[in-house]
Design an enzyme around this catalytic site. Structure first.
Site, PDB file in Angstrom:
ATOM      1  N   HIS A  66     115.389 115.851 -59.869  1.00 46.54           N
ATOM      2  CA  HIS A  66     115.393 116.619 -61.252  1.00 46.54           C
ATOM      3  C   HIS A  66     116.542 115.912 -62.244  1.00 46.54           C
ATOM      4  O   HIS A  66     116.112 115.652 -63.211  1.00 46.54           O
ATOM      5  CB  HIS A  66     115.782 117.867 -60.790  1.00 46.54           C
ATOM      6  CG  HIS A  66     115.962 118.758 -62.027  1.00 46.54           C
ATOM      7  ND1 HIS A  66     115.364 120.037 -62.333  1.00 46.54           N
ATOM      8  CD2 HIS A  66     117.219 118.910 -63.214  1.00 46.54           C
ATOM      9  CE1 HIS A  66     115.857 120.441 -63.307  1.00 46.54           C
ATOM     10  NE2 HIS A  66     116.711 119.902 -63.811  1.00 46.54           N
ATOM     11  N   GLU A  67     117.718 115.512 -61.580  1.00 42.85           N
ATOM     12  CA  GLU A  67     118.775 114.867 -62.500  1.00 42.85           C
ATOM     13  C   GLU A  67     118.334 113.392 -62.712  1.00 42.85           C
ATOM     14  O   GLU A  67     118.714 112.830 -63.789  1.00 42.85           O
ATOM     15  CB  GLU A  67     120.156 115.022 -61.559  1.00 42.85           C
ATOM     16  CG  GLU A  67     120.726 116.494 -61.423  1.00 42.85           C
ATOM     17  CD  GLU A  67     120.970 117.149 -62.722  1.00 42.85           C
ATOM     18  OE1 GLU A  67     121.228 116.360 -63.865  1.00 42.85           O
ATOM     19  OE2 GLU A  67     120.657 118.267 -62.708  1.00 42.85           O
TER      20      GLU A  67
END
Length: 376
Positions: A66-67
């Site tokens: 996600h990051e």
């Protein structure tokens, strides 16, 4: 929030905050001792632990993905990304600057939840195929959890409260239509605070409903979100106020200096004990070569003060602790953060012109606010 370094992926440094270790053990315990035994009875304790361990590791791999998606898009927009830090409530990409326009902001923010949705679909497909093919619940159980948690992560992150991804998307839309990033941030941050109030209220309701663990988590998440929303707004206020401001406008000119050959004992006796300053520029042959701080001296054993010199202890100027008088304060702030001492020397042609400390910046901002109120 720096933590310790664990490696790098695609050029992004990966760091883990110590608070992350707490959530790892909590998630592992919740899965292996609670969720999996309740949903899939009849398996051994070792199997539940193995399922919990794999699910926990893949959950944090999902957070990292996600990051990373945020970081890839930010890098493609020309925004320098120092790395990613995983901490108790997830992760954060460490960038040196924010998006310069609402379109970039929207794309950087939206990619995270989209990545989580894709991961949810991927693990959901594994669960679907495995269930119909008769795979072991060891596999389908873990896949089901990962599909659910990634979908929950995507939904939660899309809530319109800054600095969640949804809050950043909301800010980008407001920024687009108002043309005012500061106003857009203020509104989105208010949304983050109201969302925090709601989570805290739900947390207390859960507590009174005998759901102790769930209630505590909602209260903690709400408290964290409130502080993050407030800090994010304060940060944008600082950045906005310092736009176009040069180092020479904020620096304390021609500060008192100390000689590089001075012993730490003399430094303490003749300077730190008789002055109000917490740091001094260090010079040699009238040229600035570093900064010495009181905290650095305190880290040295007292018995070494009599022979250890300032030069042996200082932070040298090659560690990003110098700036030029005409340098933008946005760049100076980056150097102050990176150096770890929250100070920079302002030099020109190898000559010391001034020093900028965190107090100098705070005092300048306070004067601007006071003048703004008076003028308003």
């Amino acid at each position: 929030m720096q933590g310790f370094r664990v490696g790098s992926i695609f050029g992004f440094e990966i760091r883990i905050d110590l608070s992350w270790l707490l959530i790892v053990f909590l998630v592992l315990w919740t899965l292996s001792a609670g969720l999996f035994p309740a949903n899939y009875p009849g398996l051994s304790s070792a199997t539940y632990f193995g399922m919990g361990l794999v699910a926990t590791l893949l959950f944090f791999a999902s957070l990292l993905a996600h990051e990373l998606s945020h970081s890839f898009v930010a890098r493609s927009k020309g925004i320098p990304v120092e790395g990613i830090t995983l901490f108790i409530f997830g992760g954060v990409s460490r960038t040196r600057m924010e998006a310069e326009n609402p379109g970039d902001e929207f794309q950087i923010a939206i990619i995270g939840p989209l990545t989580s949705v894709l991961l949810a679909a991927f693990f959901g497909l594994i669960w679907f195929v495995g269930r119909n093919a008769g795979w072991s619940v060891v596999v389908t159980g873990v896949a089901s959890y990962l599909a659910s948690i990634n979908l929950i992560l995507a939904i939660f992150n899309m809530l319109p409260g800054f600095p969640l991804d949804g809050g950043r998307v909301f800010r980008s839309i407001l920024w687009k239509y108002t043309g005012n990033k500061k106003k857009a941030t203020q509104i989105a941050s208010s949304g983050g605070k109201w969302l925090a109030y709601l989570l805290i209220a739900l947390g207390f309701w859960e507590l009174f409903s005998s759901a102790l663990l769930g209630g505590l988590w909602l209260i903690l998440i709400g408290w964290f979100l409130y502080n993050a929303a407030e800090a994010s707004y304060e940060e944008i206020l600082v950045r906005t106020s310092l736009e176009g401001v040069k180092a020479r406008e904020i620096m304390t000119p021609y500060p008192e200096t100390v000689n590089a050959d001075l012993t730490l004992q003399d430094l303490v006796d003749k300077y730190f004990l008789s002055r109000r300053y917490q740091s001094f520029p260090v010079t040699q042959d009238s040229h600035p070569i570093g900064i010495i701080t009181l905290n650095q001296v305190k880290d040295v054993p007292r018995e070494e003060w009599v022979y250890r010199t300032v030069k042996d202890t200082m932070i040298p100027t090659d560690k990003r602790v110098i700036a030029r008088p005409e340098e933008e304060m946005s760049q100076v702030l980056e150097k102050m953060q990176e150096s770890g001492v929250r100070r920079v020397l302002v030099t020109q042609n190898s000559s010391l012109k001034g020093i900028i400390t965190a107090n100098d910046v705070a005092s300048w901002l306070q004067r601007q606010r006071d003048l703004g109120r008076q003028m308003g």
